[in-house]
Motif scaffolding. Structure first.
Motif, short mmCIF file in Angstrom:
data_model
loop_
_atom_site.label_atom_id
_atom_site.label_comp_id
_atom_site.label_asym_id
_atom_site.label_seq_id
_atom_site.Cartn_x
_atom_site.Cartn_y
_atom_site.Cartn_z
N ARG A 90 0.81 -1.46 -0.09
CA ARG A 90 -0.19 -0.49 -0.30
C ARG A 90 0.23 1.21 0.24
O ARG A 90 0.39 2.40 -0.52
N ASP A 137 -2.78 -5.72 4.61
CA ASP A 137 -2.99 -4.41 4.92
C ASP A 137 -4.33 -3.54 3.20
O ASP A 137 -4.88 -4.60 3.20
N ASP A 138 -4.76 -2.59 3.95
CA ASP A 138 -5.82 -2.10 3.14
C ASP A 138 -5.17 -1.45 1.31
O ASP A 138 -6.32 -0.95 0.80
N SER A 139 -4.64 -2.43 0.65
CA SER A 139 -4.16 -2.33 -0.67
C SER A 139 -5.10 -1.71 -1.99
O SER A 139 -4.96 -0.95 -2.31
N TYR A 147 -7.75 0.35 -0.66
CA TYR A 147 -7.39 2.36 -1.56
C TYR A 147 -7.25 2.46 -3.26
O TYR A 147 -7.78 3.19 -3.63
#
Length: 105
Positions: A16, A45-47, A50
């Motif tokens: 990310r 993660d928030d990849s 996003y």
């Protein structure tokens, strides 16, 4: 936008932090004959959140389990439907004429 001539495949695992610079550099290409596919390798993660929020025209493929670098690249290669496919690491960025120079050769 014209018909894509190249697909940029980006394997991603918890990358990310790198994605904004890379995605901005792809958006700034002087030649718009590209599509972007990010293959997420089961990131924690928030990849993907996003990408979906900030880059909705990007194709995001999520692996259900971690396939490793080569397996993830192969998922992206199989998904591409353009004459040319380019693999980029998620921690890279490209110059504005990068695609144009590659396609003109």
């Amino acid at each position: 936008m014209t018909e894509p001539k190249a697909t940029v495949v980006i394997p991603n695992y918890n990358g990310r932090a790198y994605l904004p610079r890379l995605m901005a550099s792809l958006a700034d290409q002087t030649d718009d004959r590209l599509s972007v596919t990010i293959v997420d390798d089961a990131s924690t993660d928030d990849s993907t959140d996003y990408l979906q929020a900030c880059w909705p025209r990007t194709t995001v493929i999520r692996n259900e389990r971690n396939l490793g670098f080569a397996g993830t690249c192969n998922v992206g290669l199989r998904a591409a439907h353009t004459p040319f496919v380019v693999l980029l690491n998620n921690d890279t960025h490209v110059d504005p004429d990068w695609l144009a120079q590659g396609l003109d050769r």
